[in-house]
Write a protein that holds these residues in place. Structure first.
Motif, PDB file in Angstrom:
ATOM      1  N   PHE A  16       0.824  -1.206   0.000  1.00 18.22           N
ATOM      2  CA  PHE A  16       0.000   0.000   0.000  1.00 18.22           C
ATOM      3  C   PHE A  16       0.856   1.254   0.000  1.00 18.22           C
ATOM      4  CE2 PHE A  16      -3.533  -2.692   0.539  1.00 18.22           C
ATOM      5  CZ  PHE A  16      -4.554  -1.976  -0.029  1.00 18.22           C
ATOM      6  N   GLU A  18       3.730   1.515  -1.397  1.00 17.82           N
ATOM      7  CA  GLU A  18       4.251   1.626  -2.757  1.00 17.82           C
ATOM      8  C   GLU A  18       3.194   2.178  -3.720  1.00 17.82           C
ATOM      9  OE1 GLU A  18       7.301   1.296  -3.330  1.00 17.82           O
ATOM     10  OE2 GLU A  18       7.104   1.682  -5.480  1.00 17.82           O
ATOM     11  N   ILE A  19       1.994   1.619  -3.616  1.00 18.30           N
ATOM     12  CA  ILE A  19       0.915   2.032  -4.517  1.00 18.30           C
ATOM     13  C   ILE A  19       0.554   3.502  -4.280  1.00 18.30           C
ATOM     14  CG2 ILE A  19      -1.551   1.703  -5.013  1.00 18.30           C
ATOM     15  CD1 ILE A  19      -0.969  -1.341  -4.360  1.00 18.30           C
ATOM     16  N   MET A  22       3.187   5.990  -5.436  1.00 19.13           N
ATOM     17  CA  MET A  22       3.187   6.248  -6.882  1.00 19.13           C
ATOM     18  C   MET A  22       2.034   7.148  -7.293  1.00 19.13           C
ATOM     19  SD  MET A  22       4.480   2.788  -8.686  1.00 19.13           S
ATOM     20  CE  MET A  22       4.499   3.665 -10.249  1.00 19.13           C
ATOM     21  N   ILE A  23       0.887   6.906  -6.671  1.00 21.15           N
ATOM     22  CA  ILE A  23      -0.275   7.748  -7.005  1.00 21.15           C
ATOM     23  C   ILE A  23       0.025   9.200  -6.637  1.00 21.15           C
ATOM     24  CG2 ILE A  23      -2.686   8.244  -6.421  1.00 21.15           C
ATOM     25  CD1 ILE A  23      -2.984   5.206  -5.856  1.00 21.15           C
ATOM     26  N   ALA A  26       2.721  10.895  -8.691  1.00 19.02           N
ATOM     27  CA  ALA A  26       2.214  11.253 -10.010  1.00 19.02           C
ATOM     28  C   ALA A  26       1.395  12.540  -9.943  1.00 19.02           C
ATOM     29  CB  ALA A  26       1.359  10.115 -10.569  1.00 19.02           C
ATOM     30  N   LYS A 113     -10.015   1.395   3.164  1.00 18.12           N
ATOM     31  CA  LYS A 113      -9.055   0.890   2.176  1.00 18.12           C
ATOM     32  C   LYS A 113      -9.737  -0.166   1.331  1.00 18.12           C
ATOM     33  CE  LYS A 113      -4.611  -0.013   3.703  1.00 18.12           C
ATOM     34  NZ  LYS A 113      -3.698  -0.594   4.711  1.00 18.12           N
ATOM     35  N   PRO A 114      -9.379  -0.417   0.110  1.00 11.84           N
ATOM     36  CA  PRO A 114      -8.497   0.432  -0.691  1.00 11.84           C
ATOM     37  C   PRO A 114      -9.285   1.546  -1.383  1.00 11.84           C
ATOM     38  CG  PRO A 114      -9.012  -1.593  -1.867  1.00 11.84           C
ATOM     39  CD  PRO A 114      -9.814  -1.618  -0.618  1.00 11.84           C
ATOM     40  N   LYS A 116      -9.659   4.137  -4.691  1.00 12.17           N
ATOM     41  CA  LYS A 116      -9.241   4.289  -6.098  1.00 12.17           C
ATOM     42  C   LYS A 116      -8.327   5.508  -6.182  1.00 12.17           C
ATOM     43  CE  LYS A 116     -11.741   1.367  -8.754  1.00 12.17           C
ATOM     44  NZ  LYS A 116     -13.044   1.011  -8.178  1.00 12.17           N
ATOM     45  N   PRO A 117      -7.304   5.471  -7.042  1.00  7.64           N
ATOM     46  CA  PRO A 117      -6.336   6.577  -7.125  1.00  7.64           C
ATOM     47  C   PRO A 117      -7.008   7.955  -7.243  1.00  7.64           C
ATOM     48  CG  PRO A 117      -5.639   4.776  -8.513  1.00  7.64           C
ATOM     49  CD  PRO A 117      -6.965   4.371  -7.936  1.00  7.64           C
ATOM     50  N   ALA A 118      -7.987   8.068  -8.119  1.00  5.18           N
ATOM     51  CA  ALA A 118      -8.609   9.377  -8.348  1.00  5.18           C
ATOM     52  C   ALA A 118      -9.271   9.887  -7.072  1.00  5.18           C
ATOM     53  CB  ALA A 118      -9.636   9.270  -9.469  1.00  5.18           C
TER      54      ALA A 118
ATOM     55  N   LEU B 291      -2.658   1.278 -10.873  1.00  5.56           N
ATOM     56  CA  LEU B 291      -1.567   2.214 -11.192  1.00  5.56           C
ATOM     57  C   LEU B 291      -1.294   2.211 -12.691  1.00  5.56           C
ATOM     58  CD1 LEU B 291       1.060   1.529  -8.360  1.00  5.56           C
ATOM     59  CD2 LEU B 291      -0.579   3.413  -8.539  1.00  5.56           C
ATOM     60  N   LEU B 296      -0.293   5.889 -14.318  1.00 10.88           N
ATOM     61  CA  LEU B 296       0.639   6.506 -13.380  1.00 10.88           C
ATOM     62  C   LEU B 296       2.078   6.049 -13.611  1.00 10.88           C
ATOM     63  CD1 LEU B 296      -1.472   6.386 -10.097  1.00 10.88           C
ATOM     64  CD2 LEU B 296      -1.152   8.280 -11.686  1.00 10.88           C
TER      65      LEU B 296
END
Lengths: 137, 494
Positions: A16, A18-19, A22-23, A26, A113-114, A116-118, B291, B296
């Protein structure tokens, strides 16, 4: 160029971290990670952050609360926005509602959790936007 | 009744009377015996059972009154008719007082004799019938009381609690099991009302409520309720009806379901634990995929590869977990599906060590094997035992740092064999040692060393050993190493 907002990500699950790292990278945030309450407090001591993202359950079931309490009791950190992430619902059967539980949880937002990135980014923008007004120059 | 044969004894010292009586009474329904004096008559009465005795009052040797007294003492239901030549009121009254049924003055006509005999016999048959009825009633009463005591014994021996109440909610029956289940003092609760007595408003309400609604329904009402911490009862209450269909009361059967509840809880805890363990890697894989999907990682093939490799690792660990779960349910399965045979452990252990040799060599571990040659054979399932030792040996290798030592040592003890798998690894703390055979347990130092595992390996070992009626124990010291001992019974005759 404006200085990047800096976020401390406190979670003992390396995937988590790591994910989410990155999000957030970015979306142009600077991200540090800590996998324990002790390490997080150490990092908060040494650096200045715009947002704290905490996982409720780490070494102990309530590690997230312990850290939140420590942050809120610290003169210098008490206004730091906190986003609490939790998978507590399926582990304990409890679920939280911001409207009902914010008072005692003392966090600014929390999410299951989890994410979504947005959605993660949207929530963080809201919190750091608010945090920016109080941030030191 | 009248069709039965009447046995009549005529006792008279006058031949003419005896013969006369015999002739007059000649009838297929009668058996007539004769006695020439009181003594002979009395002897006959003692030898044979008579319905009626005709006895002359005045006889040598033993008079009629004496015979009458003896007959009365012998069997007061024998009808005695006194024949007398001196028909005075006094003697008649005297004879009647002593128990004679009637008297017959001499001389008498055949018709007079037959009438007296007929009436006497009617009386005799009535007496016998009454006697028979009385015996039957006594027998029924005895049977009833036996039946009742049998039923009570049954009710008192039941492990289920039983409470019966009447229309007003008074307890009319409560067995010892009910008292025990409800934690009631041993005093007799019969006669008290339900309200406030059972110390359980739920149950009281159920019984009382049942009394109100029972008139309309004849079904059983089942409820579960707690009587104490972690103690649960199930009650089944039904109305009792009398023969007119009126509600007479209720009967409630109580069953202790605490164990079932405990098992249910264990099962659902385990299911939620498993769900969580399954969810973590899947959620991570989904996160990594998001990702890539959300772009990303665009423009960074190295990052993308890293994410894909991590996802693959997660998928692998998920597969491992599922295999372990399957092994665990396999270890728990018993019966015909699992063949147990007499087998030697040495080849199984040697194969296992051979299989993990490369892993041991990669960490420059020395593997020592001792005492496997002459181990007696055990009864077991080959696949399960192979899995048991594979788990122990692979753990020993996994948790031992480079250049350490792993040992597999076999030894014979009385009636058992012991296989010890030891290592010089990171060890397990005293506080955690008792949890190692539990599901999903991971030692803190194992997590700190980032040694991966499902937390099911030793749980599987324990199940396999249990299924083989053996024992598994562990000794360990942090940073010194661990020793796991498996003890398995050896069948006699080896």
């Amino acid at each position: 160029m404006e200085k990047k907002k800096r976020i401390l990500l406190v979670d003992d699950d390396p995937d988590f971290v790591e994910i989410n790292r990155m999000i957030l990278e970015a979306s142009d945030y600077e991200v540090d990670a800590a996998d324990s309450v002790a390490l997080a407090l150490q990092q908060l001591e040494q650096n200045s952050y715009d947002l704290l993202i905490i996982d409720l359950m780490m070494e102990e079931r309530d590690s997230g609360f312990t850290l939140t309490y420590a942050v809120r009791s610290d003169e210098r950190l008490r206004d730091l926005p906190i986003l609490m992430l939790t998978s507590a619902q399926e582990k304990t059967g409890f679920s939280f509602l911001l409207s009902e539980d914010q008072e005692w949880m003392k966090v600014d937002d929390f999410a299951a959790k989890p994410l979504k990135p947005a959605e993660l980014v949207a929530r963080i923008e809201k919190l750091t936007g608010k945090g920016a007004q109080d941030a030191k120059p | 009744m009248q069709s039965r044969e009447a046995r009549i004894l005529v006792v008279d010292d006058e031949d003419i009377i005896r013969i006369g009586c015999q002739r007059i009474l000649q009838n297929p329904g009668f058996t007539i015996d004769l006695a020439e004096n009181g003594r002979v008559g009395w002897e006959k009465i003692q030898q044979k059972s008579y319905d009626m005795v005709l006895v002359d009052l005045m006889m040598p040797e033993m008079g009629g009154l004496e015979v009458l007294e003896k007959v009365q003492a012998h069997d007061e239901q024998i009808i005695t008719i006194i024949i007398t030549g001196f028909a005075t009121i006094e003697t008649a009254v005297d004879a009647m007082r002593k128990g004679a049924y009637d008297y017959l003055p001499k001389p008498f006509s055949p018709e007079e004799l037959r009438t007296k005999i007929r009436r006497g016999l009617e009386k005799r048959w009535l007496l016998l019938e009454a006697e028979e009825l009385r015996r039957e009633r006594d027998r029924n009463l005895l049977e009833l009381s036996n039946e009742k005591s049998r039923t009570m014994t049954l009710i008192n021996c039941m492990s289920e609690g039983l409470i019966a109440t009447n229309r007003t909610g008074q307890i009319v029956l409560m067995n010892p099991a009910a008292q025990k289940l409800l934690n009631l003092p041993p005093e007799n609760a019969v006669g008290s009302t339900v309200e406030g007595l059972l110390g359980n408003p739920d149950l009281e309400k159920l019984i009382a409520g049942e009394l109100e609604t029972a008139a309309r329904t004849a079904t059983v009402t089942s409820k579960e309720f707690a009587v104490a911490e972690e103690r649960f009862l199930q009650s089944n209450t039904a109305p009792l009806h009398d023969e007119k269909g009126e509600v007479w009361g209720t009967v409630t059967v109580l069953v202790d379901i605490s164990e079932d509840k405990k098992l249910d809880q264990l099962k659902s805890d385990f299911v939620s634990l498993v769900s969580h363990e399954l969810k973590s890697p899947v959620a991570a894989i989904a996160g990594y995929l998001n990702l890539i999907i959300d772009g990303l990682t665009a423009g960074n093939p190295q990052k993308e590869r890293e994410i894909i490799l991590r996802s693959r690792d997660k998928a692998d660990s998920l597969l491992m977990l599922i295999n372990d779960l399957l092994d665990m349910s396999r270890a728990e399965r018993r019966g015909a599906a699992k063949v147990k045979e007499l087998l030697s452990l040495a080849p199984i252990l040697e194969e296992t060590i051979q299989f993990y040799q490369n892993e041991a060599a990669a960490k420059s571990l020395s593997v020592r094997i001792e005492g496997l040659e002459n181990l007696p054979r055990v009864v077991g399932n080959r696949d399960d035992l192979a899995r048991l030792f594979a788990n122990l040996v692979s753990n020993a290798i996994k948790y031992t740092p480079e250049r350490g030592e792993v040992g597999v040592k076999g030894r014979k003890r009385d009636g058992h064999i012991e296989v010890a798998v030891s290592d010089t690894g990171i060890g397990i703390s005293k506080e955690e040692l008792h949890k190692v055979f539990g599901e999903f347990f991971r030692a803190r130092n194992a997590l700190a060393h980032k040694i991966s595992g499902t937390g099911l390996g030793l749980a599987i070992c324990r199940r396999i050993v249990d299924d083989h009626h053996g024992q598994i124990t562990v000794e360990s010291e942090i940073d010194k190493g661990s020793t796991f001992r498996v003890i398995l019974p050896v069948p006699s005759g080896q």
